[in-house]
Design a protein around this motif. Structure first.
Motif, PDB file in Angstrom:
ATOM      1  N   LEU A  19      -7.339   0.688 -32.533  1.00  0.00           N
ATOM      2  CA  LEU A  19      -8.746   0.593 -32.932  1.00  0.00           C
ATOM      3  C   LEU A  19      -8.983   1.029 -34.357  1.00  0.00           C
ATOM      4  O   LEU A  19      -9.939   0.628 -34.986  1.00  0.00           O
ATOM      5  N   ALA A  20      -8.088   1.833 -34.872  1.00  0.00           N
ATOM      6  CA  ALA A  20      -8.377   2.474 -36.148  1.00  0.00           C
ATOM      7  C   ALA A  20      -8.637   1.459 -37.242  1.00  0.00           C
ATOM      8  O   ALA A  20      -9.417   1.710 -38.154  1.00  0.00           O
ATOM      9  N   TYR A 246       4.436   5.300 -25.712  1.00  0.00           N
ATOM     10  CA  TYR A 246       3.951   6.263 -26.698  1.00  0.00           C
ATOM     11  C   TYR A 246       2.948   5.611 -27.642  1.00  0.00           C
ATOM     12  O   TYR A 246       1.862   6.145 -27.890  1.00  0.00           O
ATOM     13  N   ARG A 247       3.306   4.449 -28.171  1.00  0.00           N
ATOM     14  CA  ARG A 247       2.387   3.758 -29.071  1.00  0.00           C
ATOM     15  C   ARG A 247       1.110   3.356 -28.335  1.00  0.00           C
ATOM     16  O   ARG A 247       0.003   3.442 -28.872  1.00  0.00           O
ATOM     17  N   GLN A 248       1.273   2.938 -27.104  1.00  0.00           N
ATOM     18  CA  GLN A 248       0.111   2.554 -26.309  1.00  0.00           C
ATOM     19  C   GLN A 248      -0.806   3.751 -26.089  1.00  0.00           C
ATOM     20  O   GLN A 248      -2.032   3.644 -26.191  1.00  0.00           O
ATOM     21  N   GLY A 249      -0.230   4.887 -25.788  1.00  0.00           N
ATOM     22  CA  GLY A 249      -1.035   6.082 -25.559  1.00  0.00           C
ATOM     23  C   GLY A 249      -1.776   6.525 -26.802  1.00  0.00           C
ATOM     24  O   GLY A 249      -2.950   6.890 -26.747  1.00  0.00           O
ATOM     25  N   GLN A 250      -1.072   6.500 -27.949  1.00  0.00           N
ATOM     26  CA  GLN A 250      -1.728   6.892 -29.191  1.00  0.00           C
ATOM     27  C   GLN A 250      -2.863   5.934 -29.549  1.00  0.00           C
ATOM     28  O   GLN A 250      -3.952   6.359 -29.967  1.00  0.00           O
ATOM     29  N   ALA A 251      -2.606   4.646 -29.367  1.00  0.00           N
ATOM     30  CA  ALA A 251      -3.644   3.657 -29.661  1.00  0.00           C
ATOM     31  C   ALA A 251      -4.816   3.795 -28.700  1.00  0.00           C
ATOM     32  O   ALA A 251      -5.979   3.674 -29.086  1.00  0.00           O
ATOM     33  N   ALA A 252      -4.511   4.062 -27.412  1.00  0.00           N
ATOM     34  CA  ALA A 252      -5.577   4.187 -26.420  1.00  0.00           C
ATOM     35  C   ALA A 252      -6.458   5.392 -26.705  1.00  0.00           C
ATOM     36  O   ALA A 252      -7.685   5.326 -26.574  1.00  0.00           O
ATOM     37  N   GLU A 257     -11.759   7.346 -28.450  1.00  0.00           N
ATOM     38  CA  GLU A 257     -12.607   8.207 -29.281  1.00  0.00           C
ATOM     39  C   GLU A 257     -13.511   7.387 -30.199  1.00  0.00           C
ATOM     40  O   GLU A 257     -14.701   7.676 -30.338  1.00  0.00           O
ATOM     41  N   ALA A 258     -12.944   6.348 -30.808  1.00  0.00           N
ATOM     42  CA  ALA A 258     -13.750   5.525 -31.702  1.00  0.00           C
ATOM     43  C   ALA A 258     -14.800   4.726 -30.929  1.00  0.00           C
ATOM     44  O   ALA A 258     -15.931   4.555 -31.387  1.00  0.00           O
ATOM     45  N   ALA A 259     -14.420   4.224 -29.743  1.00  0.00           N
ATOM     46  CA  ALA A 259     -15.368   3.451 -28.947  1.00  0.00           C
ATOM     47  C   ALA A 259     -16.537   4.310 -28.501  1.00  0.00           C
ATOM     48  O   ALA A 259     -17.695   3.875 -28.529  1.00  0.00           O
ATOM     49  N   GLN A 260     -16.238   5.540 -28.075  1.00  0.00           N
ATOM     50  CA  GLN A 260     -17.335   6.413 -27.642  1.00  0.00           C
ATOM     51  C   GLN A 260     -18.273   6.713 -28.805  1.00  0.00           C
ATOM     52  O   GLN A 260     -19.497   6.733 -28.651  1.00  0.00           O
ATOM     53  N   ALA A 261     -17.706   6.960 -29.976  1.00  0.00           N
ATOM     54  CA  ALA A 261     -18.547   7.227 -31.145  1.00  0.00           C
ATOM     55  C   ALA A 261     -19.410   6.013 -31.470  1.00  0.00           C
ATOM     56  O   ALA A 261     -20.609   6.133 -31.773  1.00  0.00           O
ATOM     57  N   TRP A 450     -24.585   5.056 -22.196  1.00  0.00           N
ATOM     58  CA  TRP A 450     -23.321   4.441 -22.602  1.00  0.00           C
ATOM     59  C   TRP A 450     -22.233   5.041 -21.729  1.00  0.00           C
ATOM     60  O   TRP A 450     -22.429   6.060 -21.091  1.00  0.00           O
ATOM     61  N   TYR A 451     -21.074   4.379 -21.691  1.00  0.00           N
ATOM     62  CA  TYR A 451     -19.959   4.914 -20.910  1.00  0.00           C
ATOM     63  C   TYR A 451     -18.640   4.624 -21.590  1.00  0.00           C
ATOM     64  O   TYR A 451     -18.585   3.819 -22.505  1.00  0.00           O
TER      65      TYR A 451
END
Length: 451
Positions: A19-20, A246-252, A257-261, A450-451
């Motif tokens: 997402l970044a 690992y990459r999936q977890g970091q991206a998730a 965090e970005a989606a919630q913001a 929101w959720y």
């Protein structure tokens, strides 16, 4: 490590959750599209890089960069596909509205011209009748000429003719003015419709191009992502599955965090707009003059009217005051987010009943019973009305679960733009990993919007 990391998926799929870089530049369509990332290392390069720590570190950095580029390209292509489809939906809606207006004006103009023809026919018939009976005079023909030439001075001579002739000429002149005005409006509406038709076609072409670009980017990630992850695992002495997770977890985690913001910001902006609208409505209502209470007729005494209670202050000027003015109504509750439904080229299926049936059947696979479906139905009805192509006009979230950014769906399948099944699978996994159950997600949404 969050639960999101433990979901078993193909290693290349995890990269699509990044997402970044979603807020960066979206890909232009078609000819201006940049080439995919290049410079992929071969297995011989990987083996050679293991000969020294410096070479190994450099090769790891190269592979990580390539994976990040693939993720960013897929994410950007997904966002562009959604935005292009929404733009086309808006252009198509404007075209349909213009077409409807043109049809209405054309019908009105046709009726006005028919009315004008009828009046002229009546005048002609009267002229023939007058000629046959010898009652026609010069004034009648002057009136006819005035009608044809729009001469006001000539129309003044209508008084030389009888009242019936004058009425016919006046009606015909009014009908001609109406017909002329409607014909001009019809002409302008037709020109606007042609302009909007061209704009809608351009938007449709852009939407198709963006969807093709998305398909190419997904294929690119599928083709190279798995091999790059395996090479990375070889260099780091791990396994491809571990590196992928690992990459999936970091991206998730970054995506969450970005989606919630973003959702919080969108909800706050929507609430602010609704509050401002309610305040404006209240101000307008406050400026409206109150209706005065009906004044009593002092000459009409009411013997049955009881006197004032002891100690009460009497108003001698009003014997029977009217009821108090009603208070301003409370502002309406917040409405759901504005949602447009783009017609995505490629056959998106907007089938709310089918989507609900599919989601209900998938609950056991995520460890839930049917008692959770009511909460899920309420949640996604509020979010999207269970429409596959629903796009939130405030935030840009897309699909039935309203993923933000939309490219996050790709972890569940490359057909997320048009498949409610893929969207639902992603959405159920998201709810399980972030809230534990649909009812917990619904409670959060009902509380915070929101959720």
């Amino acid at each position: 490590m969050p639960l999101f990391v433990t979901i078993a998926r193909l290693p290349w799929q995890g990269g699509l959750l990044a997402l970044a870089l979603a807020a960066g530049t979206m890909l232009p369509a078609a000819a201006d599209e940049p080439p995919p990332p290049g410079g992929y290392p071969s297995w011989a390069d990987v083996q050679e890089a293991k000969s020294s720590e410096a070479a190994k570190a450099a090769e790891i950095a190269t592979i990580n960069g390539l994976l990040t580029d693939l993720e960013a390209d897929s994410e950007a292509a997904g966002g562009m596909a959604v935005r292009s489809a929404a733009d086309y939906a808006a252009a198509d809606a404007a075209l349909q509205a213009a077409t409807s207006r043109l049809d209405t004006l054309s019908a009105h103009a046709a009726r006005a011209n028919a009315e004008l023809a009828r009046h002229r026919k009546d005048i002609g018939a009267l002229a023939v009748q007058s000629y046959k009976t010898g009652g026609t005079n010069a004034g009648f023909f002057v009136a006819l000429d005035a009608l044809e030439t729009n001469s006001v001075q000539g129309l003044n001579l209508v008084k030389l003719v009888g009242d019936k002739t004058a009425t016919l000429v006046a009606n015909a002149a009014a009908a001609e003015k109406t017909a002329t005005a409607l014909t001009e409006q019809e002409k302008a509406a037709r020109s606007e419709r042609e302009r909007l038709s061209g704009e809608a076609k351009a938007k449709l072409d852009a939407a198709r191009s963006a969807q093709d670009s998305l398909a190419r980017r997904v294929a690119e990630e599928q083709r190279h992502g798995s091999e790059l992850t395996a090479q990375l695992a070889t260099l780091k002495g791990t396994t491809a599955a571990m590196e992928g997770e690992y990459r999936q977890g970091q991206a998730a985690l970054a995506a969450y965090e970005a989606a919630q913001a973003a959702k919080r910001a969108a909800a706050e902006e929507q609430a602010r707009g609704q509050a401002e609208a309610a305040a404006r409505a209240a101000a307008v209502a406050a400026r409206q003059p109150k209706a005065p209470a009906p004044a009593a007729d002092p000459g009409q005494a009411n013997p049955a009217q009881p006197g004032p209670a002891p100690g009460a202050v009497s108003n001698p000027g009003v014997s029977n005051p009217g009821p108090p003015a009603p208070e301003d109504p409370a502002p309406a509750p917040p409405s759901p987010p504005a949602v447009v439904v783009p017609s995505v080229p490629g056959g998106a299926v907007n089938d709310p009943a089918g989507a609900k049936s599919y989601a209900s059947g998938r609950l056991p696979a995520y460890g839930w019973g049917q008692d959770q479906f009511l909460c899920l139905a309420q949640l996604w009805t509020k979010e999207s009305n269970w429409l596959t192509t629903a796009t939130n006009a405030y935030s840009g979230a897309y699909g039935i679960p309203q993923a933000l950014p939309p490219g996050k769906y790709a972890s569940a399948g490359g057909d997320w733009l048009t498949s409610y099944r893929t969207q639902i699978e992603w959405g159920l996994g998201y709810i399980r990993d972030r809230y534990g159950s649909p009812c917990a997600a619904w409670n959060h949404s009902a509380s915070l919007n929101w959720y």
